[in-house]
Design an enzyme around this catalytic site. Structure first.
Site, PDB file in Angstrom:
ATOM      1  N   SER A 248       3.001   1.903   2.265  1.00 49.86           N
ATOM      2  CA  SER A 248       1.618   1.841   2.493  1.00 49.86           C
ATOM      3  C   SER A 248       0.672   1.076   1.325  1.00 49.86           C
ATOM      4  O   SER A 248       1.056   0.068   1.039  1.00 49.86           O
ATOM      5  CB  SER A 248       1.305   3.268   2.848  1.00 49.86           C
ATOM      6  OG  SER A 248       0.028   3.370   3.325  1.00 49.86           O
TER       7      SER A 248
ATOM      8  N   ASP B 122       4.390   0.501  13.604  1.00 46.79           N
ATOM      9  CA  ASP B 122       3.360   1.027  12.516  1.00 46.79           C
ATOM     10  C   ASP B 122       2.190  -0.095  12.451  1.00 46.79           C
ATOM     11  O   ASP B 122       2.102  -1.268  12.299  1.00 46.79           O
ATOM     12  CB  ASP B 122       4.254   0.633  11.233  1.00 46.79           C
ATOM     13  CG  ASP B 122       3.492   1.077   9.996  1.00 46.79           C
ATOM     14  OD1 ASP B 122       2.601   1.633   9.984  1.00 46.79           O
ATOM     15  OD2 ASP B 122       4.113   1.276   8.850  1.00 46.79           O
TER      16      ASP B 122
ATOM     17  N   HIS C 130       3.925   5.105  11.144  1.00 46.05           N
ATOM     18  CA  HIS C 130       3.843   4.732   9.704  1.00 46.05           C
ATOM     19  C   HIS C 130       4.738   5.742   8.691  1.00 46.05           C
ATOM     20  O   HIS C 130       4.674   5.542   7.509  1.00 46.05           O
ATOM     21  CB  HIS C 130       2.283   4.787   9.240  1.00 46.05           C
ATOM     22  CG  HIS C 130       2.081   4.108   7.894  1.00 46.05           C
ATOM     23  ND1 HIS C 130       2.410   2.894   7.540  1.00 46.05           N
ATOM     24  CD2 HIS C 130       1.519   4.741   6.863  1.00 46.05           C
ATOM     25  CE1 HIS C 130       2.118   2.633   6.351  1.00 46.05           C
ATOM     26  NE2 HIS C 130       1.258   4.064   5.908  1.00 46.05           N
TER      27      HIS C 130
END
Length: 542
Positions: free
Chosen positions: A363, A427, A520
Site C-alpha cells: 500500500s 485491488d 487490498h
C-alpha cells in the site's frame, strides 16, 4: 494545469532551481466554497481558496484563458477535497475506534477467545493486553495471523552461524521466494517494534537490525514507520528494508492516499507530494524545503562536531549544520525516514561487504519503497544503487508521472528488471491516483498481476487501470461474491494455514459493496504468492 501531471512540454521546462508544484488545501474553505468550486462560473476565484500553485494560470479565471484548462478538473479536485474533509472530521473517531478495536482483538486473543475471556472473568484472571508488547498484534496482523515464511521457501538453504541458528539466503532477483519474504515483511511492518523483532529473530531465524518511527513535518507527528533486517548477524547476503503501509484507522494515512498535490523534481518528474513528506523530504508549509532536501549537495546532515544526527538526535542543541546553514525544521533533520534509513544502510553495507539490499512495502509502504531508490538516484548515491538487488511492492498506488517512470526505468530496468509491482485482482489502490486525461499518473516497472484464481500474469499495466469503468462493475461484484465463498472453504481446499478468520470474512462481506477495498487486504497478496501458478519471475525474456 491544476491536478494534471502529464509530461512537460520541452519548450516549457522549468529553469534550474525553479519550483513547480500544486497543493490542494481542503482546510482553506468550507462546504459552500467547495460546491461553489464545482458549479460557479468564476472558477479562478473559487479555486484560489483551495489551490496553491507555482503556476498562476493554474487557478486563473476561465475568462482569462489560462484557467480554461484547470476548469476541466473541477470534479476531480472537488472529490479530492471532499474526501479529505470527511476524513478530517472522522479522524479522531477513527483513531478511537481503532484503539478500541485493536484492544478488543488482543483481549480476546490473550484470553483464548470469548469463552476463555468469560471464564477468566469469573476467576478474576483476565489477561490484559499491553500495547507495544511483543504479544500485542495490529488489526492487520489479526486480519491475517500468518507470520512464518512459506514452508517450501527455497530462498533458505543450509544454516548460518550455528551460534545464532540463522539461515543462509540464496540471493537471486529471479527467485520467486523473495516475493514471499518481501510480502511477509511488508505485512510485518504494520506491527510494533517488539513484535517485529520477535518474528524476525525467532521465527525467521534472521537478524533484526532496527525499527524507525519517523517524523512527518507536515503532519507534525511520527507517522512513518520502517524496519530493517539482515539475513544473518555476520557476513549477511541480504539487507531488507520494509516500509509500513496505510493503517486502517489512521486518518493521516488515508488523507495522504487521497491527496493529489504534487511537486516537480527538475529532470526527474512530478512526484506525489504526500509521499515525499512521508519520507521526510519536505513540508508544503514551506515548499522551498523540498528543493533544499532533494538537492544532491544538501543530503548530509551533521552537527557542529561532525556527529550524524540520525543516530544522535539529542545533539541538535550543539548546532545542526546543513551545508553551513541551520535547517529550517529541526525535526526533519532529527528523524526523517529517508535520511535515517540511508544512514543505517550505508553502515550495514560497509559492515557486510558482499550484501545487497532490497526495499519493500504494501500500500502506502509500497509507494515509499519505490521512492526511496528514486531519491538515492537523485542524490547521486551510485555506490548504494549498485548494491540494490530489487524493489518489491504490493498494492502500491501510483507515485508520479510518465517522466518519472522513464527516468527510473533506466536505473531499475537495466540490464535486468529490479522493480516489481505485485497487484491482486480488483485491488483499488494500485488504480489510484487516476491514469487518464485528468491526472496522467503512470505506473512503471514490471507488473505481476494475479487474478482471483491466483493465476499470475506479467503485464505492463493491470486490467481496468482506473477501476471505476462501467463495463467492469458487474464482474467486480461477481468476483467479490466468489472471494467471500472462497474465504469460507479455502481452509478445507488448500490447508489450515489458508483458513480465514472472522475479521477477514467480515471484510469480504464489505467487499460485496466495495470490492476494491477488500481486495487490498494483505491476505490476498500472501495467498497469491503462495498459491500462484509458479511464484517464479521469468527473467528469460528480459
Amino acid at each position: 494545469m491544476a491536478v494534471e501531471i502529464e509530461d512537460s512540454d520541452p519548450r516549457d521546462l522549468p529553469s534550474p532551481g525553479s519550483l513547480r508544484y500544486l497543493i490542494v488545501r481542503p482546510e482553506n474553505g468550507g462546504i459552500r466554497d467547495l460546491f461553489k468550486l464545482l458549479v460557479s462560473p468564476d472558477y479562478g476565484g473559487s479555486a484560489a481558496k483551495f489551490l496553491e500553485s507555482s503556476d498562476e494560470d493554474a487557478v486563473a479565471d476561465e475568462s482569462s484563458g489560462g484557467g480554461a484548462v484547470a476548469a476541466d478538473h473541477r470534479w476531480v479536485i472537488f472529490v479530492s477535497i471532499l474526501v479529505r474533509k470527511i476524513i478530517a472530521v472522522f479522524g479522531k473517531p477513527m483513531e478511537w475506534t481503532g484503539y478500541f478495536f485493536e484492544f478488543l482483538l488482543n483481549l480476546l486473543a490473550g484470553n483464548a477467545g470469548l469463552s476463555g475471556l468469560l471464564w477468566n472473568l469469573l476467576r478474576g484472571k483476565v489477561v490484559m493486553p499491553q500495547r507495544g508488547s511483543e504479544t500485542f498484534i495490529s488489526a492487520i496482523g489479526h486480519l491475517d495471523r500468518r507470520i512464518d515464511l512459506y514452508k517450501s521457501n527455497s530462498l533458505a538453504e543450509g544454516t548460518g552461524d550455528p551460534a545464532f541458528g540463522e539461515r543462509v539466503l540464496q540471493v537471486d532477483i529471479g527467485n520467486g521466494s523473495l516475493l514471499d519474504l518481501c510480502m511477509m515483511a511488508s505485512k510485518l511492518a504494520y506491527e510494533n517494534a517488539k513484535v517485529i523483532k520477535n518474528v524476525v529473530n525467532h521465527h525467521w531465524k534472521m537478524h533484526f537490525v532496527d525499527f524507525y518511527n519517523c517524523w512527518n513535518d507536515y503532519q507534525k507527528e511520527r507517522s512513518t514507520q520502517v524496519f530493517i533486517l539482515c539475513d544473518k548477524r555476520k557476513d549477511a547476503n541480504l539487507i531488507l528494508i520494509s516500509f509500513r503501509g496505510t493503517e486502517p484507522f489512521d486518518a493521516d494515512d488515508w488523507s495522504t492516499d487521497f491527496d493529489y498535490s504534487w511537486y516537480e523534481i527538475p529532470e526527474l518528474g512530478k512526484v506525489h507530494m504526500g509521499f515525499l513528506e512521508a519520507l521526510g523530504l519536505g513540508n508544503r508549509a514551506d515548499t522551498s524545503t523540498f528543493n533544499k532536501l532533494l538537492q544532491p549537495e544538501d543530503t548530509r546532515f551533521s552537527s557542529s562536531n561532525g556527529l550524524d544526527l540520525r543516530a544522535h538526535p539529542s545533539e541538535y542543541s550543539e548546532g545542526l549544520v546543513l551545508n553551513g546553514e541551520k535547517p529550517l525544521i529541526p525535526q526533519m533533520a532529527e528523524m526523517s525516514a529517508y535520511f535515517a534509513v540511508k544512514s543505517k544502510l550505508k553502515v550495514l553495507l560497509n559492515e557486510h561487504k558482499t550484501a545487497k539490499f532490497i526495499v519493500t512495502g504494501h500500500s502506502l509502504g509500497g509507494a515509499l519503497a519505490v521512492l526511496f531508490p528514486t531519491v538515492l538516484v537523485l542524490h547521486e548515491e551510485r555506490e548504494l544503487m549498485q548494491r540494490l538487488l530489487g524493489v518489491y511492492t504490493y498494492g502500491q498506488p501510483r507515485v508520479g508521472n510518465r517522466q518519472l517512470g522513464r527516468s527510473m526505468e533506466a536505473h531499475l530496468g537495466n540490464p535486468i528488471p529490479r522493480y516489481f509491482r505485485v497487484v491482486y485482482c480488483n485491488d483499488l489502490v494500485p488504480r489510484l491516483p487516476y491514469d487518464d486525461k485528468t491526472f496522467r499518473y503512470k505506473h512503471f516497472g514490471k507488473c505481476l498481476y494475479y487474478n482471483s484464481l491466483y493465476v499470475e500474469q506479467q503485464v505492463d499495466e493491470e486490467p481496468n487501470r482506473n477501476y471505476f469503468g462501467i463495463r467492469y462493475m458487474i464482474p467486480e461484484h461477481l468476483i467479490a461474491v466468489w472471494e467471500l465463498i472462497r474465504s469460507v472453504i479455502i481452509g478445507y481446499t488448500h490447508g489450515p494455514e489458508y483458513k480465514e478468520g472472522w475479521i477477514s470474512i467480515l471484510l469480504r462481506i464489505a467487499g460485496l459493496v466495495m470490492p476494491g477495498i477488500s481486495a487490498h487486504s494483505p491476505t490476498n497478496y500472501v495467498n497469491s504468492i503462495r498459491l500462484g501458478r509458479d511464484g517464479i519471475i521469468d527473467m528469460s525474456s528480459q
